[in-house]
Design a protein around this motif. Sequence first.
Motif, PDB file in Angstrom:
ATOM      1  N   LEU A   1       0.871  -1.195   0.000  1.00  0.00           N
ATOM      2  CA  LEU A   1       0.000   0.000   0.000  1.00  0.00           C
ATOM      3  C   LEU A   1       0.893   1.225   0.000  1.00  0.00           C
ATOM      4  CD1 LEU A   1      -2.690  -1.070   2.623  1.00  0.00           C
ATOM      5  CD2 LEU A   1      -2.778  -1.158   0.145  1.00  0.00           C
ATOM      6  N   THR A   2       0.492   2.182  -0.839  1.00  0.00           N
ATOM      7  CA  THR A   2       1.308   3.400  -0.810  1.00  0.00           C
ATOM      8  C   THR A   2       0.356   4.574  -0.541  1.00  0.00           C
ATOM      9  OG1 THR A   2       0.843   3.959  -3.076  1.00  0.00           O
ATOM     10  CG2 THR A   2       2.665   2.403  -2.697  1.00  0.00           C
ATOM     11  N   PHE A   5      -3.037   5.232  -2.270  1.00  0.00           N
ATOM     12  CA  PHE A   5      -4.351   4.627  -1.964  1.00  0.00           C
ATOM     13  C   PHE A   5      -5.130   5.456  -0.940  1.00  0.00           C
ATOM     14  CE2 PHE A   5      -4.618   0.984  -4.431  1.00  0.00           C
ATOM     15  CZ  PHE A   5      -3.372   0.419  -4.571  1.00  0.00           C
ATOM     16  N   ASP A   8      -8.927   4.734   0.004  1.00  0.00           N
ATOM     17  CA  ASP A   8      -9.790   3.966  -0.936  1.00  0.00           C
ATOM     18  C   ASP A   8      -9.581   2.470  -0.763  1.00  0.00           C
ATOM     19  OD1 ASP A   8      -9.106   6.327  -3.652  1.00  0.00           O
ATOM     20  OD2 ASP A   8      -9.988   6.484  -1.631  1.00  0.00           O
ATOM     21  N   TRP A   9      -8.412   2.086  -0.143  1.00  0.00           N
ATOM     22  CA  TRP A   9      -8.055   0.650  -0.159  1.00  0.00           C
ATOM     23  C   TRP A   9      -9.137  -0.171   0.548  1.00  0.00           C
ATOM     24  CZ3 TRP A   9      -7.422  -1.734   4.545  1.00  0.00           C
ATOM     25  CH2 TRP A   9      -7.261  -0.898   5.667  1.00  0.00           C
ATOM     26  N   LYS A  10      -9.896   0.529   1.407  1.00  0.00           N
ATOM     27  CA  LYS A  10     -10.909  -0.207   2.193  1.00  0.00           C
ATOM     28  C   LYS A  10     -11.929  -0.867   1.248  1.00  0.00           C
ATOM     29  CE  LYS A  10     -10.654   2.756   6.312  1.00  0.00           C
ATOM     30  NZ  LYS A  10     -10.031   3.988   5.685  1.00  0.00           N
ATOM     31  N   ASP A  11     -12.157  -0.229   0.055  1.00  0.00           N
ATOM     32  CA  ASP A  11     -13.202  -0.758  -0.850  1.00  0.00           C
ATOM     33  C   ASP A  11     -12.627  -1.763  -1.846  1.00  0.00           C
ATOM     34  OD1 ASP A  11     -14.085   2.731  -1.040  1.00  0.00           O
ATOM     35  OD2 ASP A  11     -14.559   1.198   0.488  1.00  0.00           O
ATOM     36  N   LEU A  12     -11.285  -1.966  -1.796  1.00  0.00           N
ATOM     37  CA  LEU A  12     -10.668  -2.870  -2.800  1.00  0.00           C
ATOM     38  C   LEU A  12     -10.651  -4.300  -2.270  1.00  0.00           C
ATOM     39  CD1 LEU A  12      -7.657  -0.616  -3.917  1.00  0.00           C
ATOM     40  CD2 LEU A  12      -9.833  -1.017  -5.080  1.00  0.00           C
ATOM     41  N   PHE A  14      -8.298  -7.664  -2.027  1.00  0.00           N
ATOM     42  CA  PHE A  14      -6.921  -8.182  -2.192  1.00  0.00           C
ATOM     43  C   PHE A  14      -6.973  -9.694  -2.083  1.00  0.00           C
ATOM     44  CE2 PHE A  14      -4.563  -4.276  -2.197  1.00  0.00           C
ATOM     45  CZ  PHE A  14      -5.416  -3.360  -1.583  1.00  0.00           C
TER      46      PHE A  14
END
Length: 290
Positions: A1-2, A5, A8-12, A14
């Motif tokens: 993660l950079t 993000f 927004d990463w919460k909605d992606l 992985f």
Amino acid sequence: LTFVFSGDWKDLEFKEYNFSAKGQPVGGGSLHPLLKVRQQIKMIFLQMGFEEMPTNNFVESSFWNFDALFQPQQHPARDSHDTFFLQVPSTTKMLPEDYVERVKHVHEFGGYGSRGYGYEWKREEANKNLLRTHTTAVSSRMLYSLAQKNFVPKKYFSIDRVFRNEAVDRTHLAEFHQIEGLVCDRNLSLGHLIGVLNDFFSRLGMSKLKFKPAYNPYTEPSMEIFSYHEGLEKWVEIGNSGMFRPEMLRPMGLPADVRVIAWGLSLERPTMILYGVDNIRDLFGPKVRT
Ligand SMILES: COC[C@@H]1[C@H](c2ccc(C#Cc3ccccc3)cc2)[C@@H]2CN(C(=O)Nc3ccc(OC4CC4)cc3)C[C@@H](O)[C@@H](O)CN12
């Protein structure tokens, strides 16, 4: 993660982390084929009782590289299109003067049964520095120093880089590694040379040898060496050899009954054949396959 993000990463989505992934293959290093063959040949010489000569000077004077070997100053090998001459330092000054005088005399007038070449030998030609064109320059230095002491028989070898100002092609570069062996003793004959060559090359897996008369300025007689290569199903030239001339040995001060038998080959040729390399450039650079 950079930082890109931000939140927004919460909605992606992985994928699961694969902790048993092997990762990139590391691969080990390996010795260069030339170095492996050099080590194998060095062991052969040591097992035959030969001592290694000091070859750590690529720069040599024309005197030790040519004149001491009775190679005349007008010989084509001494032209700049065959030899790399140095501009800085262009000349050498440190030569044993009494020996230089004997070399000059043997070139001009002969001696020891020789007629010599009958030309005016020039000191400034002998002073010119160059990149050695053969390791026979090292052999001449070693034989001269042997002649300054009470004589004892010796067996020497060298394996190192030599430089030729020649057109490069599939099998020739401007430099290569020369392998040279010599035996210095009283009353050696051509039979001793043939015997040593059979012993040396048989240890390299080459048994059936043939010899062909040849010419070198510093050996008489001289022989090209051939071996029947089972894999290639043909006779392969595997080197050159001969007995150093009296015009080379006597001015050094070696006793009249001392003979020197010597031979040479390259390191690249056997390596290319043993490793199936057909273009010498493939021996260098990133594409080396071992
Ligand atoms: C400018 O080229 C010179 C080089 C090099 C060479 C030639 C002569 C000497 C010499 C000498 C000498 C003679 C008398 C006294 C002292 C030294 C040294 C190297 C090889 C000498 N040669 C050569 O290495 N050929 C060779 C050697 C071993 C080999 O093994 C294979 C596994 C089967 C295969 C080939 C012979 C030819 O390749 C020749 O065309 C090229 N020669």
